[in-house]
Design a protein around this motif. Structure first.
Motif, PDB file in Angstrom:
ATOM      1  N   TRP A   1       0.801  -1.215   0.000  1.00 21.23           N
ATOM      2  CA  TRP A   1       0.000   0.000   0.000  1.00 21.23           C
ATOM      3  C   TRP A   1       0.838   1.271   0.000  1.00 21.23           C
ATOM      4  O   TRP A   1       0.352   2.332  -0.385  1.00 21.23           O
ATOM      5  N   VAL A   2       2.107   1.185   0.380  1.00 23.07           N
ATOM      6  CA  VAL A   2       2.954   2.367   0.282  1.00 23.07           C
ATOM      7  C   VAL A   2       3.218   2.707  -1.188  1.00 23.07           C
ATOM      8  O   VAL A   2       3.429   3.885  -1.531  1.00 23.07           O
ATOM      9  N   LYS A   3       3.180   1.718  -2.065  1.00 23.96           N
ATOM     10  CA  LYS A   3       3.300   1.985  -3.501  1.00 23.96           C
ATOM     11  C   LYS A   3       2.085   2.759  -4.002  1.00 23.96           C
ATOM     12  O   LYS A   3       2.210   3.691  -4.812  1.00 23.96           O
ATOM     13  N   VAL A   4       0.911   2.370  -3.541  1.00 26.18           N
ATOM     14  CA  VAL A   4      -0.309   3.090  -3.924  1.00 26.18           C
ATOM     15  C   VAL A   4      -0.266   4.514  -3.388  1.00 26.18           C
ATOM     16  O   VAL A   4      -0.672   5.464  -4.062  1.00 26.18           O
ATOM     17  N   PHE A   5       0.248   4.667  -2.164  1.00 28.67           N
ATOM     18  CA  PHE A   5       0.382   5.997  -1.577  1.00 28.67           C
ATOM     19  C   PHE A   5       1.295   6.863  -2.438  1.00 28.67           C
ATOM     20  O   PHE A   5       0.971   8.023  -2.736  1.00 28.67           O
ATOM     21  N   ALA A   6       2.442   6.334  -2.834  1.00 26.53           N
ATOM     22  CA  ALA A   6       3.398   7.103  -3.637  1.00 26.53           C
ATOM     23  C   ALA A   6       2.783   7.533  -4.963  1.00 26.53           C
ATOM     24  O   ALA A   6       2.941   8.680  -5.402  1.00 26.53           O
ATOM     25  N   LEU A   7       2.072   6.620  -5.611  1.00 21.83           N
ATOM     26  CA  LEU A   7       1.424   6.930  -6.880  1.00 21.83           C
ATOM     27  C   LEU A   7       0.375   8.028  -6.698  1.00 21.83           C
ATOM     28  O   LEU A   7       0.307   8.982  -7.492  1.00 21.83           O
ATOM     29  N   SER A   8      -0.425   7.913  -5.657  1.00 22.79           N
ATOM     30  CA  SER A   8      -1.478   8.896  -5.390  1.00 22.79           C
ATOM     31  C   SER A   8      -0.885  10.250  -5.016  1.00 22.79           C
ATOM     32  O   SER A   8      -1.380  11.303  -5.451  1.00 22.79           O
TER      33      SER A   8
END
Length: 457
Positions: free
Chosen positions: A54-61
């Motif tokens: 989910w940190v990848k999703v955070f970075a993308l967002s």
């Protein structure tokens, strides 16, 4: 009027795209902190598996939120110069506070949060996660302070048509700010809850049996089930505050034309502004009076009270406000049914692995339901403020720039094309990450033994 309408649509398109991503990062930062703290307490790598996904999703967002925010800020100068010319003495400092207290904090620690889990001490990585989460919330605070002040302006005086601050505490803690802030933070929490639940359900449907998926799924569905009734209560309080300060907006939300008691709650209607009536009404008797006044005999304001002497309306366009409000409420009710219904199904079946696949498919369909509710609520709020840009101080028409309509239309078309591509790419990447992460638990974390609070067996 063409220039005004196109400029409004262009700004609406920009802010609609931009708001999608802060709505995710605000709450997702705190969810990541929860995952990290659970890992620190248990040394269970399943929590770090959830964190790393989910940190990848955070970075993308976060990246898309920053880029779209910059684009949106340019429009204050290109399309809406009258805004800063009139209220810049208030808006300018509030936007600066957001940059100084929040954006720099996020930027300073985001790199440690994204790439430092194996490169810095565990306590520092945990601290960086907290500071980034805190920064996103502080950022939301300042933006919502400004937005709330535009709806319920206080703590200022007008000198030669220009706003000057006289009481910053009154400006920051204006009458609608606490309700708007709570409503938005809860909306962010629900958006993230259904995002986590939907993506986790998708991973389970494609055969991911890793325990990290189960933890993420349980976190998301419990988060949704807890937050949705709180949001309903906060929305009721926000509505009562809006009734006090912007009764014309509430009249449009309810589609009520005549002030009176025992006003029904309209489930469906086709508002007709020319005839000042509704067609094809489907209503619950006394419902609007009961909700807004907590009394079936309560008096609810009507739109007919908000017309100038020349017959021009002093209320917002009715149909967009009426329908966007119902989309928001309807999506909220669907969230309540989905979250509570899934918890009941989990209890009866014994876990996600035994859930009916159709329940999982339904949750996948709800993955971005928080976006729908947030945008519908945003349209209700912002269209409901018309014809004012700053309530009672500055009209939207007075703030617009004298830009040829063709120029605004061409840039609007370009924005819409780029945003459509970026949005499709964003959603595609998230589900590609989900497929790529199938059955790949996190590698053991180097700091697990040092931070475990569980005695070794």
């Amino acid at each position: 009027m063409e220039e005004l309408l196109l400029s409004r649509i262009q700004f609406a398109a920009n802010i609609s795209f931009h708001i999608l991503f802060p709505t995710i990062t605000i709450a997702l930062g705190w969810v990541l902190l929860f995952f990290k703290l659970r890992f620190n307490a248990t040394a269970d790598d399943r929590w770090m598996a959830a964190y790393r996904f989910w940190v990848k999703v955070f970075a993308l967002s976060f990246g898309l939120g920053v880029v779209s925010g910059i684009t949106m800020s340019f429009q204050f100068g290109t399309n809406w110069p009258g805004f800063m010319e009139t209220v810049g003495n208030v808006a300018g400092p509030l936007l600066a506070y957001e940059v100084l207290t929040a954006f720099f904090l996020e930027a300073a620690f985001l790199g440690i949060m994204l790439f430092g889990s194996r490169r810095v001490p565990n306590w520092l990585h945990t601290l960086a996660t907290f500071l980034v989460a805190f920064g996103t919330t502080v950022s939301a605070f300042w933006i919502l302070v400004l937005n709330s002040w535009m709806h319920t302006p206080t703590g200022f005086e007008l000198r030669d048509g220009v706003v000057h601050a006289t009481d910053w505490m009154a400006i920051v803690f204006n009458p609608s700010m606490p309700y708007r802030l709570a409503h938005m933070l809860l909306a962010s929490g629900l958006t993230v809850a259904f995002l986590i639940t939907g993506v986790s359900a998708y991973r389970r449907l494609i055969g991911d049996t890793s325990k990290g998926v189960r933890l993420s799924f349980k976190t998301g569905i419990w988060m949704a089930a807890i937050l949705i009734p709180v949001q309903i209560y906060a929305g009721d309080l926000h509505g009562l505050n809006t009734l006090e300060h912007q009764p014309q907006k509430v009249a449009a939300m309810e589609g009520n034309w005549t002030t009176g008691s025992n006003v029904p709650l309209l489930l469906f209607a086709l508002p007709d502004e020319e005839a000042r009536e509704n067609r094809f009404e489907l209503a619950v008797p006394n419902g609007a009076s009961l909700i807004l006044k907590h009394d079936p005999d309560g008096v609810v304001p009507g739109l007919n009270d908000f017309y100038a002497e020349d017959g021009s309306p002093l209320h917002p366009p009715v149909a967009p406000v009426f329908w966007s409000f119902r989309v928001m409420v309807g999506t909220g009710m669907l969230m309540l049914l989905a979250s509570w219904g899934t918890l009941v199904a989990l209890r009866r079946s014994g876990g996600i692995d035994k859930l009916n696949p159709w329940i999982l498919r339904g949750l996948v369909a709800m993955t971005f339901s928080g976006w729908i509710a947030t945008l519908a609520g945003w349209y209700t709020t912002e269209i409901g403020r018309q014809p004012w840009l700053v309530q009672g101080v500055l009209t939207t028409e007075a703030a617009v720039a004298d830009v040829p309509a063709g120029m605004v239309a061409s840039t609007l078309a370009a924005y819409l094309a780029v945003y459509a591509v970026l949005l499709a790419a964003y959603i595609t990447v998230i589900f590609r990450l989900a497929r790529k992460s199938t059955n790949t638990d996190a590698r053991p974390h180097s700091g697990a033994a040092q931070v475990s609070l569980v005695p070794a067996e």
